[in-house]
Write a protein that holds these residues in place. Structure first.
Motif, PDB file in Angstrom:
ATOM      1  N   GLU A 140     -37.886 -11.344 115.587  1.00 52.12           N
ATOM      2  CA  GLU A 140     -37.379 -11.622 116.885  1.00 52.12           C
ATOM      3  C   GLU A 140     -38.278 -12.728 117.826  1.00 52.12           C
ATOM      4  OE1 GLU A 140     -36.230  -8.043 118.238  1.00 52.12           O
ATOM      5  OE2 GLU A 140     -33.963  -8.176 118.042  1.00 52.12           O
ATOM      6  N   ALA A 141     -39.516 -12.071 117.674  1.00 54.58           N
ATOM      7  CA  ALA A 141     -40.506 -12.992 118.558  1.00 54.58           C
ATOM      8  C   ALA A 141     -40.640 -14.420 117.920  1.00 54.58           C
ATOM      9  CB  ALA A 141     -41.651 -12.191 118.340  1.00 54.58           C
ATOM     10  N   ARG A 142     -40.564 -14.496 116.464  1.00 56.26           N
ATOM     11  CA  ARG A 142     -40.771 -15.607 115.668  1.00 56.26           C
ATOM     12  C   ARG A 142     -39.508 -16.639 116.103  1.00 56.26           C
ATOM     13  NH1 ARG A 142     -43.051 -14.009 111.799  1.00 56.26           N
ATOM     14  NH2 ARG A 142     -41.600 -13.020 110.901  1.00 56.26           N
ATOM     15  N   GLU A 143     -38.633 -16.113 115.995  1.00 54.38           N
ATOM     16  CA  GLU A 143     -37.088 -16.902 116.281  1.00 54.38           C
ATOM     17  C   GLU A 143     -37.310 -17.406 117.781  1.00 54.38           C
ATOM     18  OE1 GLU A 143     -32.375 -16.393 116.527  1.00 54.38           O
ATOM     19  OE2 GLU A 143     -33.501 -14.844 115.217  1.00 54.38           O
ATOM     20  N   TYR A 144     -37.786 -16.411 118.574  1.00 55.17           N
ATOM     21  CA  TYR A 144     -37.942 -16.830 120.165  1.00 55.17           C
ATOM     22  C   TYR A 144     -38.714 -18.164 120.199  1.00 55.17           C
ATOM     23  CZ  TYR A 144     -38.590 -16.856 125.019  1.00 55.17           C
ATOM     24  OH  TYR A 144     -38.787 -17.047 126.320  1.00 55.17           O
ATOM     25  N   GLU A 145     -40.028 -17.913 119.574  1.00 54.02           N
ATOM     26  CA  GLU A 145     -40.858 -19.076 119.467  1.00 54.02           C
ATOM     27  C   GLU A 145     -40.424 -20.051 119.098  1.00 54.02           C
ATOM     28  OE1 GLU A 145     -44.494 -17.540 117.716  1.00 54.02           O
ATOM     29  OE2 GLU A 145     -44.720 -15.830 119.310  1.00 54.02           O
ATOM     30  N   GLU A 146     -39.674 -20.097 117.997  1.00 52.73           N
ATOM     31  CA  GLU A 146     -39.116 -21.384 117.372  1.00 52.73           C
ATOM     32  C   GLU A 146     -38.037 -22.313 118.231  1.00 52.73           C
ATOM     33  OE1 GLU A 146     -37.767 -20.152 113.398  1.00 52.73           O
ATOM     34  OE2 GLU A 146     -39.653 -20.059 112.727  1.00 52.73           O
ATOM     35  N   LEU A 147     -37.191 -21.245 118.858  1.00 52.19           N
ATOM     36  CA  LEU A 147     -36.263 -21.915 119.715  1.00 52.19           C
ATOM     37  C   LEU A 147     -37.029 -22.485 121.069  1.00 52.19           C
ATOM     38  CD1 LEU A 147     -33.489 -18.854 119.764  1.00 52.19           C
ATOM     39  CD2 LEU A 147     -33.565 -21.047 119.045  1.00 52.19           C
ATOM     40  N   ALA A 148     -38.092 -21.898 121.323  1.00 53.40           N
ATOM     41  CA  ALA A 148     -38.867 -22.493 122.670  1.00 53.40           C
ATOM     42  C   ALA A 148     -39.303 -23.707 122.265  1.00 53.40           C
ATOM     43  CB  ALA A 148     -40.056 -21.460 122.988  1.00 53.40           C
ATOM     44  N   ASP A 149     -39.834 -23.965 121.053  1.00 49.54           N
ATOM     45  CA  ASP A 149     -40.411 -25.160 120.549  1.00 49.54           C
ATOM     46  C   ASP A 149     -39.307 -26.048 120.535  1.00 49.54           C
ATOM     47  OD1 ASP A 149     -42.729 -23.973 120.004  1.00 49.54           O
ATOM     48  OD2 ASP A 149     -42.671 -23.629 117.900  1.00 49.54           O
ATOM     49  N   ASP A 150     -37.875 -25.895 119.989  1.00 47.94           N
ATOM     50  CA  ASP A 150     -36.930 -26.652 120.056  1.00 47.94           C
ATOM     51  C   ASP A 150     -36.710 -27.254 121.361  1.00 47.94           C
ATOM     52  OD1 ASP A 150     -36.642 -26.362 117.331  1.00 47.94           O
ATOM     53  OD2 ASP A 150     -35.107 -25.287 117.192  1.00 47.94           O
ATOM     54  N   VAL A 151     -36.541 -26.477 122.174  1.00 45.01           N
ATOM     55  CA  VAL A 151     -36.342 -26.548 123.777  1.00 45.01           C
ATOM     56  C   VAL A 151     -37.332 -27.771 124.136  1.00 45.01           C
ATOM     57  CG1 VAL A 151     -36.262 -26.001 126.186  1.00 45.01           C
ATOM     58  CG2 VAL A 151     -34.955 -24.592 124.197  1.00 45.01           C
ATOM     59  N   GLN A 152     -38.560 -27.587 123.905  1.00 45.35           N
ATOM     60  CA  GLN A 152     -39.634 -28.312 124.329  1.00 45.35           C
ATOM     61  C   GLN A 152     -39.636 -29.728 123.802  1.00 45.35           C
ATOM     62  OE1 GLN A 152     -42.033 -27.828 126.540  1.00 45.35           O
ATOM     63  NE2 GLN A 152     -42.910 -30.287 126.315  1.00 45.35           N
ATOM     64  N   ALA A 153     -39.244 -29.778 122.489  1.00 48.07           N
ATOM     65  CA  ALA A 153     -39.118 -31.152 121.761  1.00 48.07           C
ATOM     66  C   ALA A 153     -37.725 -31.639 122.456  1.00 48.07           C
ATOM     67  CB  ALA A 153     -38.900 -31.063 120.258  1.00 48.07           C
ATOM     68  N   ALA A 154     -36.941 -31.219 122.760  1.00 48.52           N
ATOM     69  CA  ALA A 154     -35.581 -31.702 123.379  1.00 48.52           C
ATOM     70  C   ALA A 154     -35.704 -32.227 124.726  1.00 48.52           C
ATOM     71  CB  ALA A 154     -34.363 -30.824 123.163  1.00 48.52           C
ATOM     72  N   SER A 155     -36.628 -31.560 125.309  1.00 50.64           N
ATOM     73  CA  SER A 155     -36.825 -31.802 126.771  1.00 50.64           C
ATOM     74  C   SER A 155     -37.578 -33.106 126.740  1.00 50.64           C
ATOM     75  CB  SER A 155     -37.773 -30.629 127.330  1.00 50.64           C
ATOM     76  OG  SER A 155     -38.105 -31.074 128.770  1.00 50.64           O
ATOM     77  N   GLU A 156     -38.773 -33.195 125.943  1.00 50.05           N
ATOM     78  CA  GLU A 156     -39.529 -34.257 125.830  1.00 50.05           C
ATOM     79  C   GLU A 156     -38.610 -35.643 125.585  1.00 50.05           C
ATOM     80  OE1 GLU A 156     -42.757 -37.000 125.579  1.00 50.05           O
ATOM     81  OE2 GLU A 156     -42.622 -35.100 126.507  1.00 50.05           O
ATOM     82  N   ALA A 157     -37.872 -35.347 124.451  1.00 45.69           N
ATOM     83  CA  ALA A 157     -36.702 -36.491 124.173  1.00 45.69           C
ATOM     84  C   ALA A 157     -35.898 -36.937 125.159  1.00 45.69           C
ATOM     85  CB  ALA A 157     -35.951 -36.188 122.760  1.00 45.69           C
ATOM     86  N   ARG A 158     -35.546 -35.938 126.157  1.00 41.21           N
ATOM     87  CA  ARG A 158     -34.607 -36.214 127.137  1.00 41.21           C
ATOM     88  C   ARG A 158     -35.511 -37.215 128.417  1.00 41.21           C
ATOM     89  NH1 ARG A 158     -32.522 -31.220 126.230  1.00 41.21           N
ATOM     90  NH2 ARG A 158     -34.012 -30.400 127.917  1.00 41.21           N
ATOM     91  N   ALA A 159     -36.715 -36.628 128.414  1.00 43.07           N
ATOM     92  CA  ALA A 159     -37.603 -37.389 129.484  1.00 43.07           C
ATOM     93  C   ALA A 159     -37.751 -38.965 129.031  1.00 43.07           C
ATOM     94  CB  ALA A 159     -38.898 -36.692 129.604  1.00 43.07           C
ATOM     95  N   ARG A 160     -37.997 -39.171 127.856  1.00 46.36           N
ATOM     96  CA  ARG A 160     -38.220 -40.667 127.156  1.00 46.36           C
ATOM     97  C   ARG A 160     -37.178 -41.197 127.245  1.00 46.36           C
ATOM     98  NH1 ARG A 160     -42.196 -40.742 122.205  1.00 46.36           N
ATOM     99  NH2 ARG A 160     -43.712 -39.497 123.073  1.00 46.36           N
TER     100      ARG A 160
END
Length: 53
Positions: free
Chosen positions: A5-25
């Motif tokens: 569960e912790a690993r899945e949560y971390e992967e989701l957080a990574d996806d959110v961070q990448a999407a946030s950067e893309a939206r900012a660009r």
């Protein structure tokens, strides 16, 4: 939270961070061109997921 569960949560957080950067660009009018290294830096645990900013 178990290890899976912790690993899945971390992967989701990574996806959110990448999407946030893309939206900012997009909002800034820049093209979304990112190397794998740049993406890795954005989601790297060593930088706290903030790309070292």
């Amino acid at each position: 939270m178990n290890g899976d569960e912790a690993r899945e949560y971390e992967e989701l957080a990574d996806d959110v961070q990448a999407a946030s950067e893309a939206r900012a660009r997009i909002a800034d009018g820049r093209r979304i061109e990112m190397t794998v290294g740049e993406l890795a830096a954005l989601v790297s645990p060593e930088t706290g997921g903030d790309g070292g900013r």
